[in-house]
Design an enzyme around this catalytic site. Structure first.
Site, short mmCIF file in Angstrom:
data_model
loop_
_atom_site.label_atom_id
_atom_site.label_comp_id
_atom_site.label_asym_id
_atom_site.label_seq_id
_atom_site.Cartn_x
_atom_site.Cartn_y
_atom_site.Cartn_z
N HIS A 191 0.81 -1.22 0.00
CA HIS A 191 0.00 0.00 0.00
C HIS A 191 0.85 1.26 0.00
O HIS A 191 0.41 2.31 -0.45
CB HIS A 191 -1.02 -0.05 1.13
CG HIS A 191 -2.06 -1.07 0.81
ND1 HIS A 191 -1.98 -2.35 1.26
CD2 HIS A 191 -3.13 -1.00 -0.02
CE1 HIS A 191 -2.99 -3.04 0.75
NE2 HIS A 191 -3.70 -2.25 -0.02
N GLU A 433 -11.06 -10.99 -4.70
CA GLU A 433 -9.62 -10.90 -4.50
C GLU A 433 -9.06 -12.10 -3.75
O GLU A 433 -7.90 -12.14 -3.38
CB GLU A 433 -9.25 -9.58 -3.81
CG GLU A 433 -10.03 -9.25 -2.57
CD GLU A 433 -9.66 -7.89 -1.98
OE1 GLU A 433 -8.68 -7.27 -2.44
OE2 GLU A 433 -10.36 -7.44 -1.06
N ASP A 457 -4.46 -8.53 -4.37
CA ASP A 457 -4.62 -9.65 -3.44
C ASP A 457 -4.87 -10.95 -4.17
O ASP A 457 -4.41 -12.01 -3.73
CB ASP A 457 -5.77 -9.36 -2.46
CG ASP A 457 -5.30 -8.44 -1.36
OD1 ASP A 457 -4.23 -8.70 -0.79
OD2 ASP A 457 -5.98 -7.43 -1.09
N CYS A 504 -9.80 -3.35 -10.13
CA CYS A 504 -9.31 -2.17 -9.42
C CYS A 504 -7.93 -2.40 -8.82
O CYS A 504 -7.42 -1.55 -8.12
CB CYS A 504 -10.31 -1.71 -8.36
SG CYS A 504 -10.53 -2.91 -7.06
C1 PEP Z 1 -6.51 -5.32 -4.53
O1 PEP Z 1 -6.27 -6.17 -3.68
O2 PEP Z 1 -6.22 -5.47 -5.74
C2 PEP Z 1 -7.12 -4.04 -4.15
C3 PEP Z 1 -7.50 -3.18 -5.07
O3 PEP Z 1 -7.26 -3.75 -2.85
P1 PEP Z 1 -6.03 -3.31 -1.91
O4 PEP Z 1 -4.85 -3.01 -2.79
O5 PEP Z 1 -6.47 -2.12 -1.14
O6 PEP Z 1 -5.80 -4.52 -1.05
MG MG Z 2 -7.16 -5.99 -1.76
#
Ligand code: PEP
Ligand code: MG
Length: 579
Positions: A191, A433, A457, A504
């Site tokens: 993140h 995910e 994920d 996403c």
């Molecule tokens: C993902 O896991 O691809 C996602 C968009 O959520 P995050 O990156 O916040 O875990």
């Molecule tokens: Mg995620």
């Protein structure tokens, strides 16, 4: 001059002066010490420990007086560690053997201890980890003389060099003066990396022992495109990177001209490019880059950025602010995805051994219904103020989804009893995910209004590769045929059940995968704002027929190397300057 290779996680090139940080913004000064100065380091260490003992004894006495001896005695453990001759000896040995600063030696030795505690199965003992970190910070503060680098009040441009940065620390960086960062640890979809991309600052992570080799004040080139950090570059390298920096800026200016044009293929097929955000303030920039809405609002950043736990009003205000900026465009509010790397494990009462497989995301919300309900109330209260959609993250079983929906129904009833107006048929979606959800997409599709594939994920859980671990970063690959099959099947099942599907995860914003995702029938791409123009350029340069052919061919490959090679060639055929 030294060139160090890491993982480029946020594009761009920057040349600036380094500020080296340890956790909690403590600046760890130069690591290597001239042998003649080692006795002085040992002397500094002795004084800092002696001062820490005095501070702690005072603190213990004050706490005992206020709250009783039993509470005060907590600090006896700290005092015991500080007075432990074996530990002191180890720190001194580290200084001598590694010819390093007292700060660095304290850090190394205390972290070694922390790890030993972490591995103890006895809960009481494993909880002592936080005490060890506390002790480390106390000695460091006394060594450094309370000097915290105030990154919030910088007066000149710098780049930050750190062992690791928390997502919240990254988000708090002063965008005007922090021109880039590089870290020892981290992976492409951690993140911290995602926040850097959202902020549009060049970043390289997973460089290894960078903090040990850069000193505050060094000139550093951070090349986020090529994943390279150059320490004290020579004149030739400086000139080469300045020219490269200019080329990138020119390319960006060309791309930004596409802002108001649709993401439409040459044969007229249109898709929606949306943005991922962590904070409402990012919306204006995302719209400027051409986003048609927000496909993922990572609301957990409300928790990560605040000193106190957000209230229902904090949630409410953030959502109202977002909707005001969006002026009727869609806002997908993802419910809290706390845990894993979005919570410092050190802050937890009992740090989890495998936090990504632990009490994370929807699981944490279902374990803490009051916290979950508070957020749902805020979402429902704004549900009529714009195009609001709600999305549950990390769903792995149907039961979990049904429980989450049940809690939402309960909240709806409570609001109804209170006479609060809200939208009853608010669209409800879920993230795909976790492999179990992808495999059962056909069942899930009957119980939600939309899917959003979280490839970050999905890849980590399908391939068993920790997304934040630089040691296995080479194995983290969206092009793995197993991952691609899951994505293809989710898109198919969504379409068969007439629900929309978006991606996403970071993959949606990677130009290498644009043709493939388009060809698989993806209609919504949600990505970091700065990635939108390049993805749009690829979409506008191809036809749906070509994209479908590419997808068909890719799905026949059995290795990620073949997939990536083919996609690179195909994309370069339409945009030679790509990558
Ligand atoms: C993902 O896991 O691809 C996602 C968009 O959520 P995050 O990156 O916040 O875990
Ligand atoms: Mg995620």
């Amino acid at each position: 001059m030294e060139i160090k290779k890491g993982i480029g996680v946020s594009p761009g090139v920057v040349i600036s002066t380094a500020v080296v940080l340890d956790a909690e913004d403590l600046v760890i000064p130069k690591r290597f010490v001239d042998p003649a100065n080692l006795p002085a380091e040992i002397d500094r260490l002795g004084k800092a420990i002696a001062q820490s003992v005095v501070d702690l004894a005072t603190l213990r006495d004050e706490v005992s007086e206020k709250h009783g001896k039993q509470i005060g005695s907590i600090f006896d453990f700290h005092l015991g560690v500080l007075k432990d001759k074996t530990i002191l000896k180890q720190i001194i040995n580290e200084i001598k053997e590694q010819q390093t600063t007292a700060e660095h030696a304290v850090s190394v030795v205390t972290r070694r201890y922390a790890n030993q505690f972490l591995q103890m199965s006895d809960r009481y003992m494993s909880e002592r980890v936080k005490d060890i970190y506390d002790i480390e910070k106390r000695i460091l503060r006394n060594l450094i003389g309370q000097k915290h680098e105030d990154l919030a009040h910088l007066t000149q441009d710098i780049v930050v060099i750190a062992h690791d940065l928390l997502p919240s620390q990254t988000a708090a960086l002063d965008r005007t003066h922090v021109k880039g960062f590089a870290t020892d640890a981290g992976g492409r979809t951690s993140h911290t990396a995602i926040v850097a991309r959202a902020m549009g600052i060049p970043a390289v992570v997973g460089v290894g022992n960078l903090t040990a080799e850069i000193s505050g004040g060094d000139t550093v080139i951070i090349d986020g495109n090529r994943g390279v950090v150059i320490v004290n570059p020579d004149a030739e390298q400086l000139a080469e990177h300045r020219a490269y920096e200019r080329t990138l800026q020119e390319f960006e200016i060309t791309l930004n001209k596409l802002r108001d044009l649709p993401a439409q293929t040459l044969d007229g097929h249109q898709v929606s490019l949306q943005a991922n955000i962590e904070f409402p303030e990012e919306i204006d920039d995302a719209l400027n880059r051409g986003a048609l809405g927000i496909g993922l609002y990572r609301t957990e950043f409300l928790y990560l950025a605040a000193q106190h736990e957000p209230t229902e009003e904090d949630h409410y205000n953030a959502y109202v602010q977002s909707l005001d900026r969006l002026k009727g465009r869609p806002l997908v509010i993802r419910t809290l995805d706390l845990g894993a790397d979005k919570y410092t494990q050190a802050k937890q009462l009992t740090p989890e051994r495998n936090p990504f497989l632990g009490d994370r995301s929807i699981r944490m919300c279902l374990h803490d219904i009051p916290m979950f309900k508070m957020q749902l109330r805020a979402i429902l209260r704004v549900s009529k103020m714009g195009d609001v959609r709600i999305m549950f993250p990390m769903i792995s079983t149907l039961m979990e989804l049904r429980q989450a929906k049940m809690v939402l129904s309960d909240v709806m009833e409570e609001l109804e009893d209170e006479g609060v107006d809200f939208r009853r048929d608010l669209p409800i979606g879920m993230m795909i995910e976790v492999p179990s959800a992808a495999i059962m997409a056909n069942h899930f599709a009957k119980e939600v209004n939309f899917f959003s594939i979280g490839t970050n994920d999905l890849i980590q859980y399908t391939l068993a590769v920790d997304r934040t671990n630089e040691k296995v970063a080479g194995l983290f690959c969206p092009a793995h045929p197993a991952v691609l099959q899951l994505i293809r099947d989710v898109i198919r099942n969504g379409s068969r059940n007439n629900i929309s599907v978006s991606v996403c995860g970071e993959m949606a914003g990677e130009p290498l995968y644009t043709l493939l995702l388009l060809g698989l029938g993806l209609n919504i791409f949600s990505m970091n704002g700065p990635d939108i123009p390049e993805v749009k350029k690829i979409i506008r340069s191809t036809t749906m027929e070509h994209a479908r052919q590419v997808a068909r061919k890719v799905m026949s490959f059995d290795s990620e190397r073949q997939v990536m090679h083919f996609l690179r060639e195909e994309t370069r055929r339409i945009i030679p300057e790509a990558f």
